[in-house]
Design a protein around this motif. Sequence first.
Motif, PDB file in Angstrom:
ATOM      1  N   TYR A  83       0.836  -1.209   0.000  1.00 22.47           N
ATOM      2  CA  TYR A  83       0.000   0.000   0.000  1.00 22.47           C
ATOM      3  C   TYR A  83       0.873   1.261   0.000  1.00 22.47           C
ATOM      4  O   TYR A  83       0.611   2.215  -0.743  1.00 22.47           O
ATOM      5  N   ASP A  84       1.909   1.268   0.823  1.00 22.13           N
ATOM      6  CA  ASP A  84       2.823   2.418   0.868  1.00 22.13           C
ATOM      7  C   ASP A  84       3.493   2.641  -0.484  1.00 22.13           C
ATOM      8  O   ASP A  84       3.670   3.781  -0.924  1.00 22.13           O
ATOM      9  N   GLU A  85       3.862   1.553  -1.138  1.00 20.91           N
ATOM     10  CA  GLU A  85       4.486   1.656  -2.458  1.00 20.91           C
ATOM     11  C   GLU A  85       3.502   2.243  -3.474  1.00 20.91           C
ATOM     12  O   GLU A  85       3.858   3.108  -4.276  1.00 20.91           O
ATOM     13  N   VAL A  86       2.273   1.775  -3.434  1.00 23.51           N
ATOM     14  CA  VAL A  86       1.247   2.273  -4.352  1.00 23.51           C
ATOM     15  C   VAL A  86       0.955   3.752  -4.086  1.00 23.51           C
ATOM     16  O   VAL A  86       0.729   4.526  -5.017  1.00 23.51           O
ATOM     17  N   GLN A  87       0.982   4.153  -2.824  1.00 20.79           N
ATOM     18  CA  GLN A  87       0.677   5.544  -2.470  1.00 20.79           C
ATOM     19  C   GLN A  87       1.707   6.526  -3.028  1.00 20.79           C
ATOM     20  O   GLN A  87       1.401   7.694  -3.240  1.00 20.79           O
ATOM     21  N   ARG A  88       2.891   6.054  -3.282  1.00 22.36           N
ATOM     22  CA  ARG A  88       3.916   6.929  -3.867  1.00 22.36           C
ATOM     23  C   ARG A  88       3.484   7.434  -5.243  1.00 22.36           C
ATOM     24  O   ARG A  88       3.819   8.550  -5.639  1.00 22.36           O
TER      25      ARG A  88
ATOM     26  N   LYS B  27      -6.005  -0.040  -7.604  1.00 25.05           N
ATOM     27  CA  LYS B  27      -7.318  -0.490  -7.137  1.00 25.05           C
ATOM     28  C   LYS B  27      -7.238  -1.811  -6.381  1.00 25.05           C
ATOM     29  O   LYS B  27      -7.873  -1.973  -5.333  1.00 25.05           O
ATOM     30  N   SER B  28      -6.462  -2.737  -6.887  1.00 23.03           N
ATOM     31  CA  SER B  28      -6.389  -4.048  -6.234  1.00 23.03           C
ATOM     32  C   SER B  28      -5.713  -3.950  -4.864  1.00 23.03           C
ATOM     33  O   SER B  28      -6.149  -4.594  -3.905  1.00 23.03           O
ATOM     34  N   VAL B  29      -4.678  -3.129  -4.758  1.00 24.52           N
ATOM     35  CA  VAL B  29      -3.975  -2.994  -3.473  1.00 24.52           C
ATOM     36  C   VAL B  29      -4.844  -2.243  -2.471  1.00 24.52           C
ATOM     37  O   VAL B  29      -4.893  -2.612  -1.287  1.00 24.52           O
TER      38      VAL B  29
ATOM     39  N   LYS C 136      -8.104  -2.215  -2.375  1.00 20.55           N
ATOM     40  CA  LYS C 136      -9.140  -3.159  -1.971  1.00 20.55           C
ATOM     41  C   LYS C 136      -8.579  -4.186  -0.992  1.00 20.55           C
ATOM     42  O   LYS C 136      -9.195  -4.492   0.032  1.00 20.55           O
ATOM     43  N   GLU C 137      -7.400  -4.707  -1.298  1.00 20.78           N
ATOM     44  CA  GLU C 137      -6.762  -5.691  -0.422  1.00 20.78           C
ATOM     45  C   GLU C 137      -6.463  -5.078   0.946  1.00 20.78           C
ATOM     46  O   GLU C 137      -6.650  -5.726   1.980  1.00 20.78           O
ATOM     47  N   MET C 138      -6.049  -3.834   0.954  1.00 27.78           N
ATOM     48  CA  MET C 138      -5.738  -3.143   2.217  1.00 27.78           C
ATOM     49  C   MET C 138      -7.004  -2.974   3.059  1.00 27.78           C
ATOM     50  O   MET C 138      -6.988  -3.221   4.264  1.00 27.78           O
ATOM     51  N   MET C 139      -8.089  -2.568   2.433  1.00 20.89           N
ATOM     52  CA  MET C 139      -9.342  -2.377   3.172  1.00 20.89           C
ATOM     53  C   MET C 139      -9.858  -3.703   3.734  1.00 20.89           C
ATOM     54  O   MET C 139     -10.308  -3.760   4.877  1.00 20.89           O
ATOM     55  N   GLU C 140      -9.761  -4.767   2.948  1.00 23.41           N
ATOM     56  CA  GLU C 140     -10.213  -6.079   3.410  1.00 23.41           C
ATOM     57  C   GLU C 140      -9.356  -6.585   4.566  1.00 23.41           C
ATOM     58  O   GLU C 140      -9.863  -7.113   5.553  1.00 23.41           O
ATOM     59  N   CYS C 141      -8.063  -6.407   4.426  1.00 24.31           N
ATOM     60  CA  CYS C 141      -7.133  -6.859   5.461  1.00 24.31           C
ATOM     61  C   CYS C 141      -7.344  -6.067   6.761  1.00 24.31           C
ATOM     62  O   CYS C 141      -7.362  -6.639   7.847  1.00 24.31           O
ATOM     63  N   LYS C 142      -7.539  -4.778   6.629  1.00 21.71           N
ATOM     64  CA  LYS C 142      -7.758  -3.917   7.798  1.00 21.71           C
ATOM     65  C   LYS C 142      -9.061  -4.287   8.482  1.00 21.71           C
ATOM     66  O   LYS C 142      -9.126  -4.353   9.714  1.00 21.71           O
ATOM     67  N   ARG C 143     -10.079  -4.553   7.704  1.00 21.27           N
ATOM     68  CA  ARG C 143     -11.375  -4.944   8.271  1.00 21.27           C
ATOM     69  C   ARG C 143     -11.254  -6.262   9.025  1.00 21.27           C
ATOM     70  O   ARG C 143     -11.768  -6.414  10.132  1.00 21.27           O
ATOM     71  N   GLU C 144     -10.566  -7.227   8.433  1.00 21.87           N
ATOM     72  CA  GLU C 144     -10.376  -8.513   9.079  1.00 21.87           C
ATOM     73  C   GLU C 144      -9.597  -8.359  10.390  1.00 21.87           C
ATOM     74  O   GLU C 144      -9.899  -9.008  11.388  1.00 21.87           O
TER      75      GLU C 144
END
Length: 147
Positions: free
Chosen positions: A57-62, A71-73, A75-83
């Motif tokens: 996520y940090d890499e994508v934010q750059r 988009k995929s990262v 989404k993956e970040m939101m799912e992981c954070k929710r879990e």
Amino acid sequence: MIGTLENASLLDHAEELASMVLHSEYYALYQESKNRLERDEKSQQLIKQFLMVRDKYDEVQRFGRYHPDYKSVIKEMMECKRELDVHPFIADYKKKENQLNELLGEVSTILARSVSSSIKVPTGDPFFDRSCGTGCGSGGKCGCRVR
């Protein structure tokens, strides 16, 4: 530094206060929750997974939305954070951590107010820390009410 009886007394009181916090119910509950979290394999697996996703996520934010995996990262970040947030041991740990933080904030506020009412005290609550309710240090020049 010259050690005086007053300085020694102040240090004794500070150590007594620290001991009171360490022997408080909030600290005991926090430690118990932390130990349970550290022993739980599922919790540790979720934390490890979250840290890996956070690196992506940090890499994508750059690069922002121009990154090919944006988009995929996200989404993956939101799912992981929710879990992570709904896992019972992790949620309990965060709750106990916040309770201990509130206790420390109250103690800090009491100590600061005993010295001066205009001392700013970071309580960890961004809603109150950003307002002038904690004392902005300008003496009321900004239009806030000095307490």
